[in-house]
Structures are given as structure tokens and as C-alpha cells.
Design a protein around this motif. Structure first.
Motif, PDB file in Angstrom:
ATOM      1  N   ASP A 373       0.876  -1.154   0.037  1.00  0.00           N
ATOM      2  CA  ASP A 373       0.125  -0.254  -0.085  1.00  0.00           C
ATOM      3  C   ASP A 373       0.885   1.294   0.074  1.00  0.00           C
ATOM      4  O   ASP A 373       0.590   2.243   0.830  1.00  0.00           O
ATOM      5  CB  ASP A 373      -1.044   0.061   1.169  1.00  0.00           C
ATOM      6  CG  ASP A 373      -2.195   1.081   1.134  1.00  0.00           C
ATOM      7  OD1 ASP A 373      -2.336   1.229   0.022  1.00  0.00           O
ATOM      8  OD2 ASP A 373      -2.451   1.540   2.056  1.00  0.00           O
ATOM      9  N   ARG A 406      -7.156   7.366   1.724  1.00  0.00           N
ATOM     10  CA  ARG A 406      -6.252   6.824   0.557  1.00  0.00           C
ATOM     11  C   ARG A 406      -5.982   5.278   0.769  1.00  0.00           C
ATOM     12  O   ARG A 406      -5.469   4.833  -0.187  1.00  0.00           O
ATOM     13  CB  ARG A 406      -4.979   7.621   0.055  1.00  0.00           C
ATOM     14  CG  ARG A 406      -5.476   9.109  -0.370  1.00  0.00           C
ATOM     15  CD  ARG A 406      -4.041   9.544  -0.787  1.00  0.00           C
ATOM     16  NE  ARG A 406      -4.324  10.946  -1.383  1.00  0.00           N
ATOM     17  CZ  ARG A 406      -4.602  11.088  -2.766  1.00  0.00           C
ATOM     18  NH1 ARG A 406      -4.646   9.942  -3.519  1.00  0.00           N
ATOM     19  NH2 ARG A 406      -4.814  12.217  -3.372  1.00  0.00           N
ATOM     20  N   LYS A 407      -6.091   4.900   1.987  1.00  0.00           N
ATOM     21  CA  LYS A 407      -5.570   3.438   2.548  1.00  0.00           C
ATOM     22  C   LYS A 407      -6.139   2.643   1.600  1.00  0.00           C
ATOM     23  O   LYS A 407      -7.519   2.550   1.615  1.00  0.00           O
ATOM     24  CB  LYS A 407      -5.697   3.232   3.902  1.00  0.00           C
ATOM     25  CG  LYS A 407      -4.655   4.184   4.826  1.00  0.00           C
ATOM     26  CD  LYS A 407      -4.845   3.744   6.262  1.00  0.00           C
ATOM     27  CE  LYS A 407      -4.036   4.585   6.984  1.00  0.00           C
ATOM     28  NZ  LYS A 407      -2.465   4.294   6.711  1.00  0.00           N
ATOM     29  N   GLY A 408      -5.261   1.787   0.831  1.00  0.00           N
ATOM     30  CA  GLY A 408      -6.156   0.623  -0.041  1.00  0.00           C
ATOM     31  C   GLY A 408      -6.152   1.040  -1.354  1.00  0.00           C
ATOM     32  O   GLY A 408      -6.736  -0.058  -2.137  1.00  0.00           O
ATOM     33  N   PHE A 409      -6.027   2.112  -1.874  1.00  0.00           N
ATOM     34  CA  PHE A 409      -6.362   2.616  -2.972  1.00  0.00           C
ATOM     35  C   PHE A 409      -5.290   3.232  -3.724  1.00  0.00           C
ATOM     36  O   PHE A 409      -4.254   3.996  -3.120  1.00  0.00           O
ATOM     37  CB  PHE A 409      -7.450   3.787  -2.928  1.00  0.00           C
ATOM     38  CG  PHE A 409      -8.880   3.211  -2.445  1.00  0.00           C
ATOM     39  CD1 PHE A 409      -9.651   2.525  -3.306  1.00  0.00           C
ATOM     40  CD2 PHE A 409      -9.227   3.366  -0.937  1.00  0.00           C
ATOM     41  CE1 PHE A 409     -10.966   2.241  -2.662  1.00  0.00           C
ATOM     42  CE2 PHE A 409     -10.269   2.838  -0.635  1.00  0.00           C
ATOM     43  CZ  PHE A 409     -11.172   2.233  -1.482  1.00  0.00           C
ATOM     44  N   ARG A 494      -8.705  -0.144  -6.221  1.00  0.00           N
ATOM     45  CA  ARG A 494      -8.250  -0.669  -5.289  1.00  0.00           C
ATOM     46  C   ARG A 494      -6.728  -1.351  -5.494  1.00  0.00           C
ATOM     47  O   ARG A 494      -6.718  -1.597  -6.783  1.00  0.00           O
ATOM     48  CB  ARG A 494      -8.886  -1.751  -4.669  1.00  0.00           C
ATOM     49  CG  ARG A 494     -10.509  -1.338  -4.093  1.00  0.00           C
ATOM     50  CD  ARG A 494     -11.210  -2.456  -3.408  1.00  0.00           C
ATOM     51  NE  ARG A 494     -12.341  -2.009  -2.934  1.00  0.00           N
ATOM     52  CZ  ARG A 494     -12.056  -1.410  -1.453  1.00  0.00           C
ATOM     53  NH1 ARG A 494     -11.129  -1.548  -0.737  1.00  0.00           N
ATOM     54  NH2 ARG A 494     -13.432  -1.117  -0.946  1.00  0.00           N
ATOM     55  N   ASN A 495      -5.798  -1.544  -4.683  1.00  0.00           N
ATOM     56  CA  ASN A 495      -4.678  -2.169  -5.122  1.00  0.00           C
ATOM     57  C   ASN A 495      -4.660  -3.516  -5.593  1.00  0.00           C
ATOM     58  O   ASN A 495      -4.074  -3.539  -6.745  1.00  0.00           O
ATOM     59  CB  ASN A 495      -3.821  -2.363  -3.877  1.00  0.00           C
ATOM     60  CG  ASN A 495      -3.388  -0.762  -2.885  1.00  0.00           C
ATOM     61  OD1 ASN A 495      -3.398   0.170  -3.922  1.00  0.00           O
ATOM     62  ND2 ASN A 495      -3.318  -0.870  -1.874  1.00  0.00           N
ATOM     63  N   GLU A 496      -5.578  -3.972  -5.276  1.00  0.00           N
ATOM     64  CA  GLU A 496      -5.733  -5.685  -6.011  1.00  0.00           C
ATOM     65  C   GLU A 496      -6.158  -5.621  -7.345  1.00  0.00           C
ATOM     66  O   GLU A 496      -6.158  -6.740  -7.838  1.00  0.00           O
ATOM     67  CB  GLU A 496      -6.267  -6.531  -4.955  1.00  0.00           C
ATOM     68  CG  GLU A 496      -8.048  -5.942  -4.558  1.00  0.00           C
ATOM     69  CD  GLU A 496      -7.816  -5.198  -3.393  1.00  0.00           C
ATOM     70  OE1 GLU A 496      -9.042  -5.081  -2.574  1.00  0.00           O
ATOM     71  OE2 GLU A 496      -6.935  -4.636  -3.018  1.00  0.00           O
ATOM     72  N   ASP A 497      -7.163  -4.534  -7.700  1.00  0.00           N
ATOM     73  CA  ASP A 497      -7.567  -4.329  -8.944  1.00  0.00           C
ATOM     74  C   ASP A 497      -6.382  -4.485 -10.158  1.00  0.00           C
ATOM     75  O   ASP A 497      -6.639  -4.655 -11.198  1.00  0.00           O
ATOM     76  CB  ASP A 497      -8.367  -3.015  -9.174  1.00  0.00           C
ATOM     77  CG  ASP A 497      -9.470  -2.942  -8.207  1.00  0.00           C
ATOM     78  OD1 ASP A 497      -9.941  -4.032  -7.948  1.00  0.00           O
ATOM     79  OD2 ASP A 497      -9.991  -1.923  -8.196  1.00  0.00           O
ATOM     80  N   SER A 543      -9.588 -10.736  -7.908  1.00  0.00           N
ATOM     81  CA  SER A 543     -10.912 -10.487  -7.191  1.00  0.00           C
ATOM     82  C   SER A 543     -11.556 -11.676  -7.880  1.00  0.00           C
ATOM     83  O   SER A 543     -12.839 -11.961  -6.997  1.00  0.00           O
ATOM     84  CB  SER A 543     -11.485  -9.262  -7.781  1.00  0.00           C
ATOM     85  OG  SER A 543     -11.662  -9.258  -9.283  1.00  0.00           O
TER      86      SER A 543
END
Length: 612
Positions: A373, A406-409, A494-497, A543
Motif C-alpha cells: 500500500d 487513501r489507504k488501500g487505493f 483498489r490496490n488488488e485491481d 478478485s
């Protein structure tokens, strides 16, 4: 006098050198003489007091250094009674006197001229009977800070380096970054830190540039903070490989009163000049697409032996482009979050966004910064913004002290249309960002919301204006008879995107009768043998459930397929342009046919007029 006029005046010295020097060698004379004249002018007012103090303290048997620094009012001094104007009074001994004058500088300043290898040029100019003429030329230029401030002086150096790089086919962009790009990066760096920007708040912060060049990034950051909060102090650190750029950076830092011991010469990747140190802010524009083969052994050794205890634990990019090594280097310099954290900006080309599949060094580096992150935003810049390349470039903003929202994005901003044409191209640089455009991008980052750019066109198809429209707001009305085009300009993910799982899909190996071949030995005993010719890979978004994806996308087409779990890898890539792509349907055939008929009719009419 603006910086271009001033640099043109200094450039006129080249007329004296023509014939005795090749064009590509002009910089060896003009750059050190420009620095010398600048230092000469800076010390002019305090020179008598320094000389008197030097005589008194020497006579008393005391170390004069701290006293001379105080008298000079600078972080350097000169104990020679000479200056450039006085040198002109003794033409026959100018070579000897110039050496004595340079020797009179304090050690930090003297080192600058050693980096320029200035002594070799003095000898060469003397042999060509040019030393007096060149000295006379520079003695007539007024480079006093009251006439040419530090900002202008920095621009003069950059303009001169650009000119020398052009005529010698060197890469000018390796030495410095366009000032408007730096202003954008600095604005993004500080915008979320109210304690630093609040007037009267006497905070002390550190800033670091591992590819310092002539010191432009450090200087602009200092000017920005001084403008917004004069009580704040920014201590500058840097490292630079090129000796001439290092010398100019060091001279600039001397005049600004910075501790020049913080500016280190050498290769940042192979010899970290600030090993073990952490910084509050960092900026860098590493060279694009430059191989790191020269330092490969040292970098690989650190990666293999130190792992995550060193700088390059997450992975190594391909040898042909070392820019992501600088990204990792900056990550290693981040102050721990519990000690206040860090934020940095780095300029990269498009390659670090997507080069390398799952498991590659590049993908593993992206995976590390995203899963931890650290990425706040990536801003796409217009093409043709840099002096040595017209390719697309991106500013990455990373931080380990993200605000809660902003955390996680990760925020992506497409600023590729935010530019204006330059009146005169400088190398590959044909475009620049205006102050308003920089402010608009900075505001988009600061508000942290998705938005569209609405472009208004009149009835003739001419652009009449632009509006940034936050998500959920109304798009402005089109001019009478005109239209409005909208395109995404700020998107949040999102980070995982950006992550995916690469699965290896196997199909069974069959004999000539179509019967599946089963293994008979070792670990393969009793298992279907895969056919390497039918092997395939699929990228499954993080996802999604892999089993569900496999059942939906693969088995309907290959019912005998299975997943080789041993080869499954996780990867990350950021397909920046895809997220901002707007489909424009092609014109209808009827409209195209009507236009063709109109054009054909016009051609026939002109032919008839010619036949008359």
C-alpha cells in the motif's frame, strides 16, 4: 535579464574558442568559468572583511575557517586578494594568478573546480593565448544574486548544459528535468502536509534526490517551501554521477547555505552515498531505458545476499532498463511510518507500468509496492515534455503515511492533455504545462475523487473551453450548435485491481490412438502426462475465484484440461491507457458517402473550370 538572454551572452564566449576548441568541448571552459564568476560575485561584498579576518586569525595562530565563514556570510570563502577583475590588471601573469585565486577557495568550493578538471583548461587556454580574453569576457558579466537570483542562475546552468548536450549528441535529459514538471511533483509532494505548509510553523524536514543532476529538483522544493512557509527549513541531500552536473549542484548548494557534504558524487546504485539514512521527502528523475550492466554484479550481490535487508529485495528488472532500481532505492530510504513516514515522487516512462509477466522482476517490484500500500497516485504527463525524449512519461507518488481515505487505493490521473505549445522547441521538448494546468492536476490529486474532463466545441468544431467535472456533477451544456466531449481524467482503484494470477492450463498427452498417456515413474506415476504443445496460460483477476473462472472460461472449450498448480504465479500490471480509453463510434457509411460525393462534385467543378 532573463536566463535565456544571459545564457546567450555567456554563449558568445564560444566565438573566442572557435578554432582552438571543438564545439563539443566548449562546455569544459564555459561551465566552470560561469561557476567561478558566480562565486566571485557572491563573495564580492564581504571580501575585504574576510581578508582582514584571515590575516588576524592567521597571525594569532588560530584556525581561521569558522571565523571566515561567519564573515563571508556563506558556507564558503576565498582568502586570495584577487578576483576576476583584478586578474585583468596583470595580463602577463594571469595563468599563475588564476591558479592562486582558485587555490584561495575553501575546500568545498575548491573541489568544484577539480570536478570540472579546470586546471587542464587553464593550461590549454594559456597555450592558445585565450586565457586573458576569456577571463575578460566573464569579468564583465554581472552574476551577483541581486541581479541574477538563484532560480535564474539554475535556469542559466540548465540552458547551457542543454546547448552543450545538443551539439555533442549527449543526453541532456540525464542532467536535468523541466522546471514545470518539478513544480508539479513538488506540489504533489507537499499538498497533504499541512504542518509543513502552515506559515510560522518552524519545522525541519529532509529531502533527497539520488539522481540530483544540477540540483534543480532540490532547489525548486526549497523555493516552494520558502514561499509557503518561510519559517520551515528543508535540509537537502543528493547524489550525482556526472562530474560536471555534480560540480554545478554543489556550487548551487554552497550559495544556498546548504551543507555540501550532503551532496555525494558517484553511482547511487553501486555505491549508496547515504547508506542507512532515511528522509522525509524524495524526488528523482532517473534516466529512462538506460542499462545497468556496469553495476550488475554489485546490484545482484546485494539482492542475493541482503534480500529485503538491502535495497533490492523485491526483485530486479531486466538489465536494459534500471529505472525501477531507483524506485526500490527510494523505497529503502523511506522513514518508518511510526517516525513520521515519507513521501516521494519519481518520473518513469511507460515500461515500469506493465513490462514483465507474473514472476518477473518488474512484476514483483509492482507487487511489492502495491501489496504494501505504498502507491498513492500515478499521473500521466503529456508527450514531448522532456529535452531528450518525446515518449510518454509518468509521475509516481509513493508514501508510507497515506491519509485514511487513501489507504488501500491508487489514484490514476490522465494529465496528457494538460499542455500548451512552446513558442520555441528545446530539443525534443515542444510542450509545457502552465501554472493553471499544474494547479488543476494538483487539485485533482488533493481532492482524491474521480472526475471527467468535459471539452466544449462550437458549431465549427473549434474547442472553446474545458471543465473538470467531479463524479456525480452535471456536465456543462454544449455551446449553441456545438457539442461536449467527456473523458475520464481521474480514476480510483483498489490496490488488488491491478493484480492477477497466471495459471498454467495443461492438456493430456495422447498416444497415436488418442489414448491418454499415464506416468509410470517417480512423482509422475499414475498421473496424466501434459502435452507441452497444448499448454496455455490464463490471467485471472485477483478478485475472481480461480476455480469458478476455470470452470466458466476453460472447461467448456477443453473438458480434459487441468491447472498445473506448481506453475501458478501472481503478477501485477497497470494498463494506464486502458483505464482512460473512450470508445468513439465510427462515422456512419451514409455520412462518409455524402462527404465523398461532395468532394467528387467539387473536383469535377474545378476540372470544368480548367477546361474553359
Amino acid at each position: 535579464m532573463n536566463h535565456q538572454t544571459l545564457s546567450s551572452f555567456i554563449w558568445s564566449v564560444a566565438d573566442l574558442l572557435r578554432g582552438d576548441y571543438r564545439q563539443s568541448e566548449y562546455g569544459r571552459v564555459i561551465l566552470p568559468f560561469t561557476v567561478l564568476r558566480r562565486l566571485d560575485c557572491v563573495l564580492e561584498a564581504t571580501k575585504p572583511a574576510v581578508l582582514a579576518e584571515f590575516a588576524a586569525k592567521t597571525k594569532a595562530g588560530l584556525n581561521p575557517d569558522p571565523f571566515l565563514l561567519r564573515k563571508a556570510g556563506q558556507s564558503f570563502y576565498n582568502t586570495s586578494p584577487l578576483d576576476l577583475e583584478k586578474l585583468l590588471g596583470d595580463q602577463d601573469h594571469i595563468r599563475k594568478n588564476l591558479y592562486a585565486y582558485i587555490k584561495g577557495f575553501s575546500p568545498a568550493a575548491h573541489d568544484i573546480f577539480e570536478r570540472f578538471d579546470f586546471h587542464a583548461q587553464i593550461e590549454r587556454l594559456a597555450k592558445a593565448d585565450l586565457l586573458y580574453l576569456v577571463t575578460e569576457k566573464f569579468a564583465k558579466i554581472n552574476l551577483h544574486p541581486d541581479v541574477v537570483d538563484n532560480t535564474q542562475m539554475g535556469l542559466v546552468f540548465e540552458e547551457l548544459i542543454r546547448k552543450f548536450a545538443e551539439i555533442s549528441n549527449e543526453t541532456a535529459g540525464e542532467h536535468f528535468t523541466p522546471r514545470e514538471v518539478i513544480r508539479l511533483m513538488v506540489g504533489l509532494l507537499f499538498i497533504e502536509d499541512d504542518d509543513v505548509l502552515t506559515p510560522g510553523n518552524a519545522v525541519v524536514r529532509t529531502i533527497y534526490d539520488p539522481t540530483a543532476g544540477t540540483g534543480g529538483m532540490l532547489s525548486v522544493a526549497g523555493e516552494y517551501l520558502q514561499e509557503h512557509n518561510p519559517a520551515a527549513r528543508l535540509t537537502m541531500f543528493g547524489q550525482e554521477l556526472n562530474d560536471e552536473s555534480y560540480a554545478i549542484c554543489k556550487a548551487d548548494m554552497l550559495i544556498k547555505g546548504q551543507d555540501v557534504a550532503n551532496i555525494i558524487p558517484g553511482n547511487t546504485l553501486s555505491d549508496d552515498g547515504h547508506s542507512g539514512q532515511k528522509f522525509d521527502y524524495m524526488l528523482s528523475n532517473p534516466p529512462f531505458g538506460v542499462e545497468w550492466k556496469k553495476v550488475e554484479k554489485i546490484v545482484r550481490r546485494e539482492h542475493e545476499q541482503k534480500g529485503f535487508e538491502g535495497r533490492f529485495g523485491p526483485g530486479l528488472p531486466r538489465v536494459s532498463d534500471g529505472s525501477m532500481l531507483f524506485l526500490l532505492h527510494l523505497v529503502s530510504k523511506m522513514r518508518p511510518a511510526q517516525e513520521g513516514g515519507s513521501r516521494f515522487g519519481i518520473v518513469l516512462n511507460g515500461s515500469p507500468l506493465f513490462t514483465g509477466g507474473a514472476g518477473s522482476g518488474e512484476s514483483e517490484i509492482r507487487r511489492y509496492v502495491l501489496e504494501n500500500d505504498l502507491v498513492e497516485a500515478i499521473i500521466g504527463l503529456p508527450t514531448d515534455m522532456f529535452y531528450n525524449t518525446g515518449i510518454a512519461t509518468y509521475v509516481w507518488i509513493l508514501s508510507n503515511k497515506k491519509p485514511k481515505r487513501r489507504k488501500g487505493f491508487v489514484q490514476l490521473i490522465d494529465a496528457s492533455s494538460f499542455w500548451q505549445k512552446m513558442r520555441k522547441s528545446l530539443g525534443s521538448k515542444r510542450k509545457e504545462m502552465s501554472d493553471d494546468q499544474i494547479a488543476m492536476v494538483t487539485e485533482l490529486f488533493g481532492t482524491f475523487e474521480e472526475a471527467e474532463l468535459a471539452t466544449l466545441f462550437d458549431a465549427d468544431g473549434k474547442e472553446t473551453g474545458r471543465r473538470v467535472v467531479p463524479a456525480g456533477s452535471k456536465v456543462p451544456k454544449a455551446p449553441k450548435g456545438g457539442k461536449v466531449k467527456t473523458a475520464p481524467i481521474s480514476r480510483i482503484f483498489r490496490n488488488e485491481d491491478f493484480g492477477y494470477t497466471t495459471i498454467t492450463v495443461e492438456r493430456p498427452l495422447r498416444d497415436e490412438n488418442g489414448k491418454i498417456i499415464i506416468g509410470t515413474k517417480g512423482k509422475q506415476k499414475g498421473k496424466k502426462q501434459p502435452d507441452s504443445a497444448l499448454r496455455d496460460t490464463e490471467n485471472v483477476p485477483l478478485s475472481e475465484d480461480i476455480g469458478a473462472y476455470f470452470k466458466r472460461e476453460v472447461l467448456p472449450h477443453a473438458s480434459d484440461a487441468w491447472i498445473n498448480d506448481e506453475k501458478t504465479k501472481i503478477g501485477y500490471e497497470i494498463s494506464f491507457n486502458r483505464y482512460f480509453y473512450v470508445f468513439e463510434p465510427p462515422r456512419s457509411l451514409r455520412d462518409i458517402d455524402a462527404d465523398l460525393k461532395t468532394v467528387s462534385a467539387n473536383i469535377m467543378k474545378m476540372l470544368e473550370e480548367l477546361a474553359e
